[in-house]
Design a protein around this motif. Structure first.
Motif, PDB file in Angstrom:
ATOM      1  N   ALA A 112      44.981  82.851   5.061  1.00  0.00           N
ATOM      2  CA  ALA A 112      43.565  82.828   5.448  1.00  0.00           C
ATOM      3  C   ALA A 112      43.327  83.568   6.754  1.00  0.00           C
ATOM      4  N   SER A 113      44.264  83.448   7.684  1.00  0.00           N
ATOM      5  CA  SER A 113      44.122  84.140   8.960  1.00  0.00           C
ATOM      6  C   SER A 113      44.165  85.650   8.766  1.00  0.00           C
ATOM      7  N   ALA A 114      45.112  86.105   7.943  1.00  0.00           N
ATOM      8  CA  ALA A 114      45.204  87.538   7.662  1.00  0.00           C
ATOM      9  C   ALA A 114      43.961  88.039   6.947  1.00  0.00           C
ATOM     10  N   SER A 115      43.451  87.244   6.014  1.00  0.00           N
ATOM     11  CA  SER A 115      42.257  87.634   5.269  1.00  0.00           C
ATOM     12  C   SER A 115      41.054  87.781   6.199  1.00  0.00           C
ATOM     13  N   LEU A 116      40.908  86.855   7.136  1.00  0.00           N
ATOM     14  CA  LEU A 116      39.780  86.937   8.066  1.00  0.00           C
ATOM     15  C   LEU A 116      39.861  88.212   8.892  1.00  0.00           C
ATOM     16  N   LEU A 117      41.059  88.540   9.383  1.00  0.00           N
ATOM     17  CA  LEU A 117      41.199  89.733  10.208  1.00  0.00           C
ATOM     18  C   LEU A 117      40.885  90.996   9.405  1.00  0.00           C
ATOM     19  N   ILE A 118      41.467  91.102   8.212  1.00  0.00           N
ATOM     20  CA  ILE A 118      41.361  92.335   7.441  1.00  0.00           C
ATOM     21  C   ILE A 118      39.987  92.478   6.784  1.00  0.00           C
ATOM     22  N   LYS A 119      39.515  91.417   6.150  1.00  0.00           N
ATOM     23  CA  LYS A 119      38.370  91.545   5.254  1.00  0.00           C
ATOM     24  C   LYS A 119      37.050  91.122   5.880  1.00  0.00           C
ATOM     25  N   ASN A 120      37.093  90.184   6.816  1.00  0.00           N
ATOM     26  CA  ASN A 120      35.855  89.789   7.481  1.00  0.00           C
ATOM     27  C   ASN A 120      35.637  90.549   8.792  1.00  0.00           C
ATOM     28  N   LEU A 121      36.697  90.668   9.567  1.00  0.00           N
ATOM     29  CA  LEU A 121      36.579  91.437  10.814  1.00  0.00           C
ATOM     30  C   LEU A 121      36.756  92.931  10.564  1.00  0.00           C
ATOM     31  N   GLY A 122      37.302  93.303   9.414  1.00  0.00           N
ATOM     32  CA  GLY A 122      37.428  94.710   9.054  1.00  0.00           C
ATOM     33  C   GLY A 122      38.468  95.461   9.856  1.00  0.00           C
ATOM     34  N   ILE A 178      31.563  85.794  13.651  1.00  0.00           N
ATOM     35  CA  ILE A 178      30.988  86.607  12.579  1.00  0.00           C
ATOM     36  C   ILE A 178      30.343  85.685  11.558  1.00  0.00           C
ATOM     37  N   ASP A 179      29.537  86.270  10.695  1.00  0.00           N
ATOM     38  CA  ASP A 179      28.973  85.543   9.563  1.00  0.00           C
ATOM     39  C   ASP A 179      29.856  85.813   8.337  1.00  0.00           C
ATOM     40  N   LEU A 180      30.414  84.768   7.753  1.00  0.00           N
ATOM     41  CA  LEU A 180      31.347  84.951   6.643  1.00  0.00           C
ATOM     42  C   LEU A 180      30.688  85.602   5.433  1.00  0.00           C
ATOM     43  N   LYS A 181      29.473  85.202   5.126  1.00  0.00           N
ATOM     44  CA  LYS A 181      28.816  85.729   3.932  1.00  0.00           C
ATOM     45  C   LYS A 181      28.532  87.225   4.071  1.00  0.00           C
ATOM     46  N   THR A 182      27.979  87.600   5.222  1.00  0.00           N
ATOM     47  CA  THR A 182      27.641  89.010   5.427  1.00  0.00           C
ATOM     48  C   THR A 182      28.879  89.894   5.416  1.00  0.00           C
ATOM     49  N   THR A 183      29.913  89.465   6.127  1.00  0.00           N
ATOM     50  CA  THR A 183      31.129  90.290   6.205  1.00  0.00           C
ATOM     51  C   THR A 183      31.863  90.311   4.869  1.00  0.00           C
ATOM     52  N   PRO A 189      44.098  89.494  -7.396  1.00  0.00           N
ATOM     53  CA  PRO A 189      42.966  90.418  -7.279  1.00  0.00           C
ATOM     54  C   PRO A 189      42.842  90.928  -5.844  1.00  0.00           C
ATOM     55  N   TYR A 190      42.860  92.239  -5.692  1.00  0.00           N
ATOM     56  CA  TYR A 190      42.846  92.828  -4.353  1.00  0.00           C
ATOM     57  C   TYR A 190      41.578  92.487  -3.579  1.00  0.00           C
ATOM     58  N   PHE A 191      40.525  92.109  -4.316  1.00  0.00           N
ATOM     59  CA  PHE A 191      39.253  91.823  -3.649  1.00  0.00           C
ATOM     60  C   PHE A 191      39.111  90.346  -3.282  1.00  0.00           C
ATOM     61  N   ARG A 192      40.167  89.562  -3.424  1.00  0.00           N
ATOM     62  CA  ARG A 192      40.086  88.145  -3.060  1.00  0.00           C
ATOM     63  C   ARG A 192      39.918  88.006  -1.552  1.00  0.00           C
ATOM     64  N   ILE A 193      38.991  87.187  -1.149  1.00  0.00           N
ATOM     65  CA  ILE A 193      38.733  86.941   0.273  1.00  0.00           C
ATOM     66  C   ILE A 193      38.789  85.436   0.516  1.00  0.00           C
ATOM     67  N   PHE A 194      39.729  85.009   1.332  1.00  0.00           N
ATOM     68  CA  PHE A 194      39.881  83.587   1.624  1.00  0.00           C
ATOM     69  C   PHE A 194      38.734  83.118   2.520  1.00  0.00           C
ATOM     70  N   ASN A 195      38.126  82.004   2.159  1.00  0.00           N
ATOM     71  CA  ASN A 195      37.097  81.396   2.988  1.00  0.00           C
ATOM     72  C   ASN A 195      37.760  80.329   3.855  1.00  0.00           C
ATOM     73  N   PRO A 196      37.847  80.526   5.182  1.00  0.00           N
ATOM     74  CA  PRO A 196      38.584  79.579   6.019  1.00  0.00           C
ATOM     75  C   PRO A 196      37.958  78.189   6.058  1.00  0.00           C
ATOM     76  N   GLN A 197      36.650  78.115   5.872  1.00  0.00           N
ATOM     77  CA  GLN A 197      36.015  76.796   5.872  1.00  0.00           C
ATOM     78  C   GLN A 197      36.385  76.004   4.625  1.00  0.00           C
ATOM     79  N   ARG A 198      36.385  76.676   3.471  1.00  0.00           N
ATOM     80  CA  ARG A 198      36.768  75.994   2.242  1.00  0.00           C
ATOM     81  C   ARG A 198      38.251  75.649   2.235  1.00  0.00           C
ATOM     82  N   GLN A 199      39.068  76.523   2.807  1.00  0.00           N
ATOM     83  CA  GLN A 199      40.495  76.226   2.898  1.00  0.00           C
ATOM     84  C   GLN A 199      40.717  74.963   3.730  1.00  0.00           C
ATOM     85  N   ARG A 200      39.992  74.857   4.813  1.00  0.00           N
ATOM     86  CA  ARG A 200      40.126  73.656   5.649  1.00  0.00           C
ATOM     87  C   ARG A 200      39.674  72.414   4.892  1.00  0.00           C
TER      88      ARG A 200
END
Length: 462
Positions: A356-366, A442-447, A404-415
């Motif tokens: 989830a941490s890696a996903s946030l950096l790569i896919k939400n923070l870009g 950041i805003d999770l939905k927008t990113t 799926p390469y487009f999977r994006i972990f939601n850290p709130q749901r993971q918690r």
């Protein structure tokens, strides 16, 4: 005298060590076997260790020196170019053979191949052995003769080979008197580990590492025994709950070779198949990562799926504040922040949180996956040249078997799913319910929508 020089690398143990054992079995006299470790920070393509790994290496070498001394074997320490050092030292020692355990990264293989070609020209034989994998990469192939790019069929094949695995080899029997036998006069002494300054001092940030790890060969065996006796039975479910941390925590011992995968595999076979199946598949994933690195040596720095070269990731220099908020655990997402703080304190992060941490950096923070991989390389005690980049590429979607390469972990749901009582996040974020904890950066939905749009643009490129 027929002397053998055993060059240790990522195999810092005495048990199940074929290069060492065969050297000892061939020895005719005490002192015929000499150990060597070279701190190589100069060879092209060989990646210098990160800070946490350097801390572990210091203690692993201390442990190895003591264990070899009990066998009557001296461990020499050198720093520099192994191609120069090995030849000079072998000649000074009068060594007729050099033994080592094989390595699988592109830069390391190039170094070893050069030395293996050069030493025989000076009358010094070289023999290499498997010490790090259950199955060496060139022995596992698809039906068409190529490398596997998907884990499941790879695991299916190596699982079927399990009955044919060689058993772990014993510790050599060393003559006690050899410990007091003098080496020939050398141009350099054995070397002092403290001179390498592998341990942090200004400041000393390793207190949490010392409290959480015993970085010795004996510590690895003790951890393996404890895990199999008390935790592996519930591993399938409990491994996803970071508050309990029922993962094996064997990865740094495997990374530095203080445990061999054969030792782990053999010990696990004493358990019921139902209780160890998932755990052994994690050993299989480690093998798969090394399989990928061997066949695709560009793995640590290049997208394995070329179409991802067009993805508009940013560097940490483009967004230094966001990157440091992530690295220091100040993103405002407790699941990720707890993991990053655990990493800094202990040199370890629970695998469920790593994803989830890696996903946030790569896919939400870009931010480019290579920036996160480099941070983990510096802060993880178990960072190795195969698993670290392979797992980052898996999360980014640009590696093998990343669907799926487009999977994006939601850290709130993971918690909510894996830490519903906040036991994990409260441990690492004491200010969680105070006004001192930051709002999300950041805003999770927008990113998420932005990331999916970028993925959509590159999806047809190859």
């Amino acid at each position: 005298m027929t002397r053998t020089l055993v060059w240790f690398r990522d195999d810092l143990r005495t048990a199940d060590h074929e290069a060492l054992l065969q050297a000892c079995e061939r020895a005719e006299n005490p002192g015929d076997v000499v150990g060597l470790y070279v701190l190589d920070e100069v060879s092209p393509g060989v990646r210098p260790l990160g800070g946490a790994a350097r801390w572990w290496l210091h203690h692993a070498l201390e442990s190895l020196q003591q264990n070899l001394a009990a066998l009557g074997i001296v461990l020499l320490l050198r720093r520099g170019d192994p191609a120069e050092l090995l030849l000079g030292l072998a000649q000074e020692l009068g060594a007729e053979r050099v033994h080592w355990s094989r390595r699988y990264g592109g830069g390391e293989r190039a170094v070893d191949a050069g030395i293996k070609a050069a030493l025989p020209e000076h009358g010094i034989a070289v023999e290499s052995f498997n010490a790090s994998l259950l199955h060496e990469p060139w022995t596992v192939q698809t039906n068409t003769g190529g490398p596997y790019k998907v884990y499941t069929p790879f695991w299916r094949q190596i699982s079927a080979r399990e009955p044919g695995l060689p058993r772990p080899r014993p510790v050599p029997l060393g003559p006690v008197e050899a410990a007091h036998r003098r080496l020939p006069e050398l141009s350099q002494g054995p070397g002092e580990l403290e001179d390498w300054q592998l341990l942090p001092t200004s400041p000393d940030w390793a207190g949490g590492l010392r409290r959480n790890w015993t970085p010795t060969e004996a510590g690895g065996h003790a951890r393996l025994k404890e895990f199999l006796a008390t935790q592996v039975q519930d591993y399938d479910d409990a491994r996803d709950v970071p508050a309990d941390d029922d993962t094996s925590r064997l990865s740094p011992y495997l990374r530095f070779g203080q445990l061999s995968p054969r030792q782990v595999w053999e010990a696990a076979q004493q358990q019921s198949p139902e209780s160890v199946g998932t755990f052994l598949s994690e050993i299989g994933w480690r093998e798969f990562c090394w399989h990928l690195l061997f066949h695709f040596p560009q793995l640590p720095h290049t997208n394995l799926r070329p179409q991802f070269d067009a993805y508009p990731w940013r560097s940490r220099d483009d967004s230094p504040e966001e990157f440091m908020a992530w690295a220091q655990g100040r993103t405002g997402f407790p699941w990720v922040d707890a993991g990053q703080r655990q990493l800094w304190e202990t040199g370890h992060m629970h695998n469920r949180v790593r994803m989830a941490s890696a996903s946030l950096l790569i896919k939400n923070l870009g931010i480019d996956w290579r920036e996160g991989e480099a941070w983990f390389w510096d802060t993880l005690v178990d960072a190795d040249a195969a698993s670290n980049p392979a797992n980052w590429q898996w999360v980014a979607g640009c590696g093998m078997d990343a669907a799926p390469y487009f999977r994006i972990f939601n850290p709130q749901r993971q918690r909510e799913r894996f830490d519903p009582e906040s036991r994990y996040v409260s441990t690492w974020i004491p200010e969680l319910n105070t006004g001192e904890y930051p709002a999300p950066i950041i805003d999770l939905k927008t990113t998420r929508e932005e990331a999916l749009a970028h993925y959509s643009q590159i999806s047809g490129r190859g």
